[in-house]
Write an enzyme that holds these catalytic residues in place. Structure first.
Site, mmCIF file in Angstrom:
data_model
loop_
_atom_site.group_PDB
_atom_site.id
_atom_site.type_symbol
_atom_site.label_atom_id
_atom_site.label_comp_id
_atom_site.label_asym_id
_atom_site.label_seq_id
_atom_site.Cartn_x
_atom_site.Cartn_y
_atom_site.Cartn_z
ATOM 1 N N PRO A 117 49.057 31.921 43.061
ATOM 2 C CA PRO A 117 49.633 33.044 42.307
ATOM 3 C C PRO A 117 48.726 34.269 42.372
ATOM 4 O O PRO A 117 47.503 34.127 42.469
ATOM 5 C CB PRO A 117 49.720 32.508 40.871
ATOM 6 C CG PRO A 117 48.789 31.347 40.807
ATOM 7 C CD PRO A 117 48.670 30.802 42.195
ATOM 8 N N ASP A 118 49.326 35.481 42.345
ATOM 9 C CA ASP A 118 48.482 36.667 42.227
ATOM 10 C C ASP A 118 48.107 36.845 40.755
ATOM 11 O O ASP A 118 48.304 35.937 39.945
ATOM 12 C CB ASP A 118 49.148 37.907 42.853
ATOM 13 C CG ASP A 118 50.398 38.346 42.109
ATOM 14 O OD1 ASP A 118 50.698 37.785 41.047
ATOM 15 O OD2 ASP A 118 51.082 39.267 42.605
ATOM 16 N N PHE A 119 47.566 38.002 40.379
ATOM 17 C CA PHE A 119 47.109 38.164 39.001
ATOM 18 C C PHE A 119 48.142 38.863 38.130
ATOM 19 O O PHE A 119 48.426 38.442 37.016
ATOM 20 C CB PHE A 119 45.786 38.957 38.977
ATOM 21 C CG PHE A 119 44.666 38.188 39.613
ATOM 22 C CD1 PHE A 119 43.917 37.289 38.882
ATOM 23 C CD2 PHE A 119 44.391 38.330 40.972
ATOM 24 C CE1 PHE A 119 42.917 36.550 39.463
ATOM 25 C CE2 PHE A 119 43.383 37.595 41.572
ATOM 26 C CZ PHE A 119 42.634 36.705 40.816
ATOM 27 N N ARG A 120 48.729 39.950 38.664
ATOM 28 C CA ARG A 120 49.484 40.836 37.775
ATOM 29 C C ARG A 120 50.997 40.827 37.962
ATOM 30 O O ARG A 120 51.682 41.539 37.237
ATOM 31 C CB ARG A 120 48.956 42.278 37.929
ATOM 32 C CG ARG A 120 47.534 42.401 37.449
ATOM 33 C CD ARG A 120 46.911 43.764 37.613
ATOM 34 N NE ARG A 120 45.535 43.734 37.119
ATOM 35 C CZ ARG A 120 44.505 43.237 37.805
ATOM 36 N NH1 ARG A 120 44.679 42.769 39.024
ATOM 37 N NH2 ARG A 120 43.303 43.204 37.279
ATOM 38 N N ASN A 143 39.932 38.764 47.308
ATOM 39 C CA ASN A 143 40.349 37.386 47.042
ATOM 40 C C ASN A 143 39.164 36.428 47.013
ATOM 41 O O ASN A 143 38.176 36.605 47.726
ATOM 42 C CB ASN A 143 41.371 36.935 48.086
ATOM 43 C CG ASN A 143 42.643 37.756 47.986
ATOM 44 O OD1 ASN A 143 42.836 38.483 47.011
ATOM 45 N ND2 ASN A 143 43.498 37.663 48.986
ATOM 46 N N ASP A 156 39.827 33.053 47.268
ATOM 47 C CA ASP A 156 40.376 31.780 47.747
ATOM 48 C C ASP A 156 39.784 31.335 49.080
ATOM 49 O O ASP A 156 40.056 30.225 49.555
ATOM 50 C CB ASP A 156 41.914 31.864 47.844
ATOM 51 C CG ASP A 156 42.384 33.061 48.654
ATOM 52 O OD1 ASP A 156 41.728 33.393 49.675
ATOM 53 O OD2 ASP A 156 43.409 33.671 48.284
ATOM 54 N N HIS A 187 34.799 40.500 45.604
ATOM 55 C CA HIS A 187 34.762 39.862 44.285
ATOM 56 C C HIS A 187 34.118 38.476 44.343
ATOM 57 O O HIS A 187 34.332 37.643 43.479
ATOM 58 C CB HIS A 187 36.164 39.819 43.672
ATOM 59 C CG HIS A 187 36.657 41.191 43.312
ATOM 60 N ND1 HIS A 187 37.963 41.477 43.016
ATOM 61 C CD2 HIS A 187 35.994 42.374 43.215
ATOM 62 C CE1 HIS A 187 38.075 42.779 42.746
ATOM 63 N NE2 HIS A 187 36.901 43.343 42.877
HETATM 64 P P1 OAD Z 1 47.235 41.826 41.684
HETATM 65 O O1 OAD Z 1 47.915 40.608 41.142
HETATM 66 O O2 OAD Z 1 46.770 42.842 40.715
HETATM 67 O O3 OAD Z 1 48.192 42.557 42.722
HETATM 68 C C1 OAD Z 1 48.872 41.859 43.748
HETATM 69 C C2 OAD Z 1 49.814 42.821 44.455
HETATM 70 O O4 OAD Z 1 50.410 42.128 45.523
HETATM 71 C C3 OAD Z 1 50.943 43.343 43.552
HETATM 72 O O5 OAD Z 1 51.164 44.718 43.814
HETATM 73 C C4 OAD Z 1 52.151 42.494 44.001
HETATM 74 O O6 OAD Z 1 53.381 43.192 43.876
HETATM 75 C C5 OAD Z 1 51.818 42.271 45.466
HETATM 76 N N1 OAD Z 1 52.380 41.038 46.020
HETATM 77 C C6 OAD Z 1 52.337 39.772 45.516
HETATM 78 N N2 OAD Z 1 52.938 38.897 46.329
HETATM 79 C C7 OAD Z 1 53.408 39.614 47.397
HETATM 80 C C8 OAD Z 1 54.136 39.291 48.571
HETATM 81 N N3 OAD Z 1 54.519 38.041 48.863
HETATM 82 N N4 OAD Z 1 54.441 40.304 49.428
HETATM 83 C C9 OAD Z 1 54.058 41.579 49.178
HETATM 84 N N5 OAD Z 1 53.373 41.945 48.082
HETATM 85 C C10 OAD Z 1 53.041 40.985 47.202
HETATM 86 O O7 OAD Z 1 46.026 41.293 42.613
HETATM 87 P P2 OAD Z 1 44.768 42.117 43.145
HETATM 88 O O8 OAD Z 1 45.122 43.518 43.445
HETATM 89 O O9 OAD Z 1 44.154 41.309 44.227
HETATM 90 O O10 OAD Z 1 39.420 39.920 40.121
HETATM 91 O O11 OAD Z 1 43.824 42.062 41.864
HETATM 92 C C11 OAD Z 1 42.533 42.608 41.911
HETATM 93 C C12 OAD Z 1 41.545 41.817 41.093
HETATM 94 O O12 OAD Z 1 42.041 41.633 39.760
HETATM 95 C C13 OAD Z 1 41.306 40.413 41.570
HETATM 96 O O13 OAD Z 1 40.376 40.343 42.618
HETATM 97 C C14 OAD Z 1 40.822 39.690 40.339
HETATM 98 C C15 OAD Z 1 41.621 40.355 39.259
HETATM 99 O O14 OAD Z 1 40.951 40.589 38.061
HETATM 100 C C16 OAD Z 1 38.548 38.871 40.277
HETATM 101 O O15 OAD Z 1 38.884 37.797 40.710
HETATM 102 C C17 OAD Z 1 37.136 39.125 39.904
#
Ligand code: OAD
Ligand code: ZN
Length: 257
Positions: free
Chosen positions: A13-16, A87, A89, A106
């Site tokens: 899963p992503d974060f946001r 990332n 991972d 990170h």
């Molecule tokens: P976010 O979860 O903030 O953003 C992920 C982005 O990817 C969002 O804009 C989603 O819309 C997009 N996304 C997800 N799945 C997708 C897909 N299949 N195709 C296209 N787009 C997709 O994640 P990050 O930007 O990586 O910190 O977050 C930054 C940091 O916040 C992370 O490194 C983490 C967290 O706090 C630490 O781990 C220290």
């Protein structure tokens, strides 16, 4: 530049992302608010939730997807100056991109540091504890051993400073799968010369592409795998990609817990 959105197709899963991002599904982790999982003050009170997350991300559990292999192909072709990733991972390493080409901004689970005596150790030293739901402790002083993941407020790894030379040198910046919400990483997107095209491949328009777009920006919205496959096709690399993915997936054994 990449973020969590390049690994969602690998099942992480992503974060946001609302509803399915990690920050909206952390109730099971017993934390007061989502970001606490990466906060030192909370970690010292209760390190368990962070290690539960670490266990989830155990390197053998997930595989790189087409997006990681596209970046690998750029490297194989001598076109990758550097890959800046947020990332944790480890899938960039797993795809075969050498450490010298990576800036894991990170941090990484590949090594860890004792929170008391600061002794450093390789990942192999703590995974057995994490997989057995134990908080790893230092062999020398018994302090908690914290994987080298950058928590909020902690300095970024020294290699992050490479950006000072890299970004002015780049002649194309590709940004994939990040919300560009976390500094100082997000501001790297403004570090290339103003004449340099920036390509955003993401589900939605984010950061500087929304509030300070440049004339040569290109935005490709939608699923990252779909977008990358489209780009690979335009470049005439579809066969090569297929071969690379086939070779690599045969090589990487899936480790089951
Ligand atoms: P976010 O979860 O903030 O953003 C992920 C982005 O990817 C969002 O804009 C989603 O819309 C997009 N996304 C997800 N799945 C997708 C897909 N299949 N195709 C296209 N787009 C997709 O994640 P990050 O930007 O990586 O910190 O977050 C930054 C940091 O916040 C992370 O490194 C983490 C967290 O706090 C630490 O781990 C220290
Ligand atoms: Zn110690």
């Amino acid at each position: 530049m990449v973020g969590a959105g390049i690994s969602t197709p690998s099942g992480i899963p992503d974060f946001r992302s609302p509803g399915r991002g990690l920050y909206s599904s952390l109730q099971q982790y017993d934390i007061p608010y989502p970001e606490a999982i990466f906060e030192l003050s909370f970690f010292f009170r209760n390190p368990k939730p962070f290690f539960t997350l670490a266990k989830e991300l155990y390197p053998g559990n997930f595989r790189p997807n087409v997006t990681h292999y596209f970046l690998r192909l750029l490297h194989d072709k001598g076109l990758l100056l550097r890959l800046y990733t947020q990332n944790i991972d480890g899938l960039e390493r797993a795809s075969g991109i050498p450490a010298s080409k990576l800036v894991e901004a990170h941090g990484t689970f590949a090594s860890a540091t004792c929170t008391i005596c600061l002794r450093s150790c390789p990942g192999e030293d703590f995974w057995a504890d994490v997989l057995a739901d134990r908080v790893p402790s230092c062999r020398v002083c018994t302090g908690i051993v914290k994987p080298d993941i950058v928590f909020f407020g902690e300095p970024l790894p020294e290699r992050f400073l490479l950006h000072v030379a890299d970004f002015p040198m780049a002649d194309l910046l590709v940004i994939l799968g990040t919300s560009l919400e976390v500094e100082p990483f997000a501001s790297l997107s403004e570090g290339v010369c103003s004449s340099v095209p920036r390509v955003l491949i993401n589900q939605d328009v984010v950061g500087t592409f929304a509030w300070h777009p440049r004339g040569r920006d290109v935005v490709q919205l939608g699923d990252v795998v779909h977008s990358v496959e489209k780009l690979v096709k335009l470049l005439g690399w579809t066969e090569e990609m297929r071969d690379l993915v086939r070779r690599e997936t045969e090589k990487v054994p899936r480790v089951n817990r």
